[in-house]
Design a protein around this motif. Sequence first.
Motif, PDB file in Angstrom:
ATOM      1  N   ALA A 184       0.947  -1.193   0.113  1.00  0.00           N
ATOM      2  CA  ALA A 184      -0.141  -0.122   0.058  1.00  0.00           C
ATOM      3  C   ALA A 184       0.756   1.139   0.005  1.00  0.00           C
ATOM      4  CB  ALA A 184      -1.077  -0.114   1.242  1.00  0.00           C
ATOM      5  N   GLY A 185       0.635   2.211  -0.882  1.00  0.00           N
ATOM      6  CA  GLY A 185       1.258   3.330  -1.120  1.00  0.00           C
ATOM      7  C   GLY A 185       2.384   3.387  -2.091  1.00  0.00           C
ATOM      8  N   ASP A 186       2.608   2.152  -2.439  1.00  0.00           N
ATOM      9  CA  ASP A 186       3.762   2.170  -3.529  1.00  0.00           C
ATOM     10  C   ASP A 186       2.909   2.453  -5.071  1.00  0.00           C
ATOM     11  OD1 ASP A 186       5.764   1.200  -1.747  1.00  0.00           O
ATOM     12  OD2 ASP A 186       5.163  -0.937  -2.389  1.00  0.00           O
ATOM     13  N   GLN A 231       8.277  13.041  -7.589  1.00  0.00           N
ATOM     14  CA  GLN A 231       7.489  12.517  -6.510  1.00  0.00           C
ATOM     15  C   GLN A 231       6.877  11.164  -6.979  1.00  0.00           C
ATOM     16  OE1 GLN A 231       7.091  15.533  -7.654  1.00  0.00           O
ATOM     17  NE2 GLN A 231       8.054  16.658  -5.868  1.00  0.00           N
ATOM     18  N   GLN A 232       6.517  10.983  -7.995  1.00  0.00           N
ATOM     19  CA  GLN A 232       5.931   9.714  -8.300  1.00  0.00           C
ATOM     20  C   GLN A 232       7.134   8.738  -8.360  1.00  0.00           C
ATOM     21  OE1 GLN A 232       4.146  11.039 -12.197  1.00  0.00           O
ATOM     22  NE2 GLN A 232       2.282  11.215 -11.412  1.00  0.00           N
ATOM     23  N   LEU A 233       8.239   9.114  -9.014  1.00  0.00           N
ATOM     24  CA  LEU A 233       9.434   8.181  -9.427  1.00  0.00           C
ATOM     25  C   LEU A 233       9.959   7.612  -7.807  1.00  0.00           C
ATOM     26  CD1 LEU A 233      11.405   9.834 -12.118  1.00  0.00           C
ATOM     27  CD2 LEU A 233      10.080   7.718 -12.022  1.00  0.00           C
ATOM     28  N   GLU A 234       9.648   8.511  -6.846  1.00  0.00           N
ATOM     29  CA  GLU A 234      10.175   8.042  -5.459  1.00  0.00           C
ATOM     30  C   GLU A 234       9.573   6.867  -4.885  1.00  0.00           C
ATOM     31  OE1 GLU A 234       9.954  11.706  -3.253  1.00  0.00           O
ATOM     32  OE2 GLU A 234      12.200  12.362  -4.025  1.00  0.00           O
ATOM     33  N   ARG A 235       8.146   7.032  -5.069  1.00  0.00           N
ATOM     34  CA  ARG A 235       7.221   5.694  -4.619  1.00  0.00           C
ATOM     35  C   ARG A 235       7.063   4.607  -5.863  1.00  0.00           C
ATOM     36  NH1 ARG A 235       1.837   8.621  -4.635  1.00  0.00           N
ATOM     37  NH2 ARG A 235       1.096   6.379  -3.740  1.00  0.00           N
ATOM     38  N   ALA A 236       7.492   4.762  -7.010  1.00  0.00           N
ATOM     39  CA  ALA A 236       7.582   3.631  -8.314  1.00  0.00           C
ATOM     40  C   ALA A 236       8.550   2.543  -7.788  1.00  0.00           C
ATOM     41  CB  ALA A 236       7.838   4.239  -9.456  1.00  0.00           C
ATOM     42  N   ASP A 238      -0.876   2.060  -5.728  1.00  0.00           N
ATOM     43  CA  ASP A 238      -1.536   3.261  -6.666  1.00  0.00           C
ATOM     44  C   ASP A 238      -0.916   2.894  -8.134  1.00  0.00           C
ATOM     45  OD1 ASP A 238      -2.752   4.424  -4.384  1.00  0.00           O
ATOM     46  OD2 ASP A 238      -0.886   5.122  -3.834  1.00  0.00           O
ATOM     47  N   MET A 239      -1.808   3.501  -8.695  1.00  0.00           N
ATOM     48  CA  MET A 239      -1.153   3.790 -10.435  1.00  0.00           C
ATOM     49  C   MET A 239      -0.835   4.942 -10.679  1.00  0.00           C
ATOM     50  SD  MET A 239      -3.610   0.859 -12.431  1.00  0.00           S
ATOM     51  CE  MET A 239      -4.982   1.648 -12.435  1.00  0.00           C
ATOM     52  N   VAL A 240       0.320   5.183 -11.603  1.00  0.00           N
ATOM     53  CA  VAL A 240       0.659   6.315 -12.369  1.00  0.00           C
ATOM     54  C   VAL A 240       0.604   6.256 -14.033  1.00  0.00           C
ATOM     55  CG1 VAL A 240       2.377   8.171 -12.991  1.00  0.00           C
ATOM     56  CG2 VAL A 240       1.966   7.715 -10.518  1.00  0.00           C
ATOM     57  N   MET A 241      -0.178   6.776 -14.590  1.00  0.00           N
ATOM     58  CA  MET A 241      -0.355   6.328 -15.828  1.00  0.00           C
ATOM     59  C   MET A 241       0.522   6.843 -16.713  1.00  0.00           C
ATOM     60  SD  MET A 241      -3.125   4.429 -15.098  1.00  0.00           S
ATOM     61  CE  MET A 241      -3.550   3.656 -16.611  1.00  0.00           C
ATOM     62  N   MET A 242       1.087   6.063 -17.613  1.00  0.00           N
ATOM     63  CA  MET A 242       1.979   6.657 -18.719  1.00  0.00           C
ATOM     64  C   MET A 242       1.127   6.714 -20.101  1.00  0.00           C
ATOM     65  SD  MET A 242       5.477   4.398 -17.828  1.00  0.00           S
ATOM     66  CE  MET A 242       4.786   2.895 -18.258  1.00  0.00           C
ATOM     67  N   PRO A 243       0.909   8.198 -20.466  1.00  0.00           N
ATOM     68  CA  PRO A 243       0.328   7.962 -21.794  1.00  0.00           C
ATOM     69  C   PRO A 243       0.886   7.625 -22.933  1.00  0.00           C
ATOM     70  CG  PRO A 243       0.084  10.277 -20.408  1.00  0.00           C
ATOM     71  CD  PRO A 243       1.092   9.265 -19.673  1.00  0.00           C
ATOM     72  N   LEU A 244       0.148   6.874 -23.729  1.00  0.00           N
ATOM     73  CA  LEU A 244       0.750   6.387 -25.054  1.00  0.00           C
ATOM     74  C   LEU A 244       0.179   7.127 -26.041  1.00  0.00           C
ATOM     75  CD1 LEU A 244       0.943   2.408 -24.474  1.00  0.00           C
ATOM     76  CD2 LEU A 244       2.379   4.136 -23.638  1.00  0.00           C
ATOM     77  N   TRP A 290      -4.051  -3.478 -14.120  1.00  0.00           N
ATOM     78  CA  TRP A 290      -5.071  -2.488 -13.038  1.00  0.00           C
ATOM     79  C   TRP A 290      -5.502  -3.743 -12.075  1.00  0.00           C
ATOM     80  CZ3 TRP A 290      -9.196   0.094 -16.842  1.00  0.00           C
ATOM     81  CH2 TRP A 290      -8.419   0.459 -17.819  1.00  0.00           C
ATOM     82  N   SER A 291      -5.665  -4.617 -12.229  1.00  0.00           N
ATOM     83  CA  SER A 291      -6.300  -5.973 -11.404  1.00  0.00           C
ATOM     84  C   SER A 291      -5.191  -6.008 -10.368  1.00  0.00           C
ATOM     85  CB  SER A 291      -6.731  -6.996 -11.938  1.00  0.00           C
ATOM     86  OG  SER A 291      -7.734  -6.744 -13.163  1.00  0.00           O
ATOM     87  N   GLY A 292      -4.002  -6.319 -10.721  1.00  0.00           N
ATOM     88  CA  GLY A 292      -2.850  -6.753  -9.912  1.00  0.00           C
ATOM     89  C   GLY A 292      -2.484  -5.755  -8.745  1.00  0.00           C
ATOM     90  N   VAL A 293      -2.666  -4.433  -9.420  1.00  0.00           N
ATOM     91  CA  VAL A 293      -2.098  -3.516  -8.714  1.00  0.00           C
ATOM     92  C   VAL A 293      -3.429  -3.116  -7.301  1.00  0.00           C
ATOM     93  CG1 VAL A 293      -1.637  -0.886  -8.637  1.00  0.00           C
ATOM     94  CG2 VAL A 293      -0.794  -2.234 -10.615  1.00  0.00           C
TER      95      VAL A 293
END
Length: 397
Positions: A125-127, A171-176, A149-155, A140-143
């Motif tokens: 939780a929190g990752d 900030q996103q990279l620190e939690r990814a 949490d998910m951070v979406m990467m636009p294609l 998405w299901s596994g996450v």
Amino acid sequence: MLEETYRSISIKPAARMNRLPKQFFAQLVQRTNARIADGHDVINLGQGNPDLPTAPHIVTALQEAATDPINHKYPPFSGHRYLKEAIAKRYKEDYNVDLDPDTEVAVLFGGKTGLVEISQILLNAGDVCLVPDPGYPDYWSGVALAGADMVMMPLLEENQFLPDYERITKQQLERAKLMFLNYPNNPTAATASSDFYADTVQFAAKHNIVVASDFAYGSIGFDGKRPVSFLQTPGAKEVGIEFYTMSKTYNMAGWRVAFAVGNKELIRLINLMQDHMYVSLFGAVQAAAAAALTGSQQPVHELCATYEQRRNVFFKELHRIGWEAVPSAGSFFAWLPVPKNYNSAQFADLLLERANVVTAPGIGFGKHGEGYVRVGLLAPEARLCEAAERIGRLSLF
């Protein structure tokens, strides 16, 4: 004697069940089935279910192995070594990638299983997990099950449907901790280059992010270009793994057999989780999978040629009716822009109701899937042409 009555208990699901994303396409399937039940001649191009049969020599291998009493017992928890050897052999021949069958290969109950497991193995939780948008919804299901949490990467089309790592914030990279990639891509039908994967390895190493490469369509590339495996990239094993399913390459979707290859520690963790959940695949299925991997690959080449010919015929018909789109580079999908004044769900509804053609609305694959529909090249050429002709009669282009 009076009949006893019992009061139903209150079932309260765990919180993780409420976190699961809704199956966007379930309603589409229901509506499609309803149209068919009403007697309409529906051309279903909305799903990703291979339409051609498994090669005879693979079926024969299953039939023969099913009569062997050894396969009536529990197989080794992590799968038979002969299958893992066959997997390593195929990767060496196809991609010149060396794999240790004992430490760098895990046998899976279909690719979906591995893609859902990897999030639960790595994320708390929190990752954060970096997820392609549009992308395969089961990421998405596994996450969700992991409570992360998910951070979406636009294609985006202007970036050849590749993620732009510079758009991800500090900030996103620190939690990814995990990132999914999928080329040839579902749904955009784009492919990735060696240079892109080299950049990915550097990015992942710098930020300590595990790369999960979903190589489900690894055998399906067009115009003489073989799709690139992530593991062909120097340093790839140090930062990630690749998932490969037998479903698409060998028309074995219903057989539920796949594998993960790459980083030793990740493979160990996958095997550890599966030790607590499964007793590996039915031995006869493993024998058939090994036969597919070590036998003649001519059926694979013929299958790819079939999809390429279908692509060529279909896009020719699309051009004829005025529907302009970039031809697929790989996979068995086509990613098509919807006409102005429609969103993807409205357009998919229109095609079903007025043309009896099923497509998958892009919004079902993520926010950045809006404006497109996905079409599966999973019907004979004549039916693909008929689908285009029906759509052309609507005079939308």
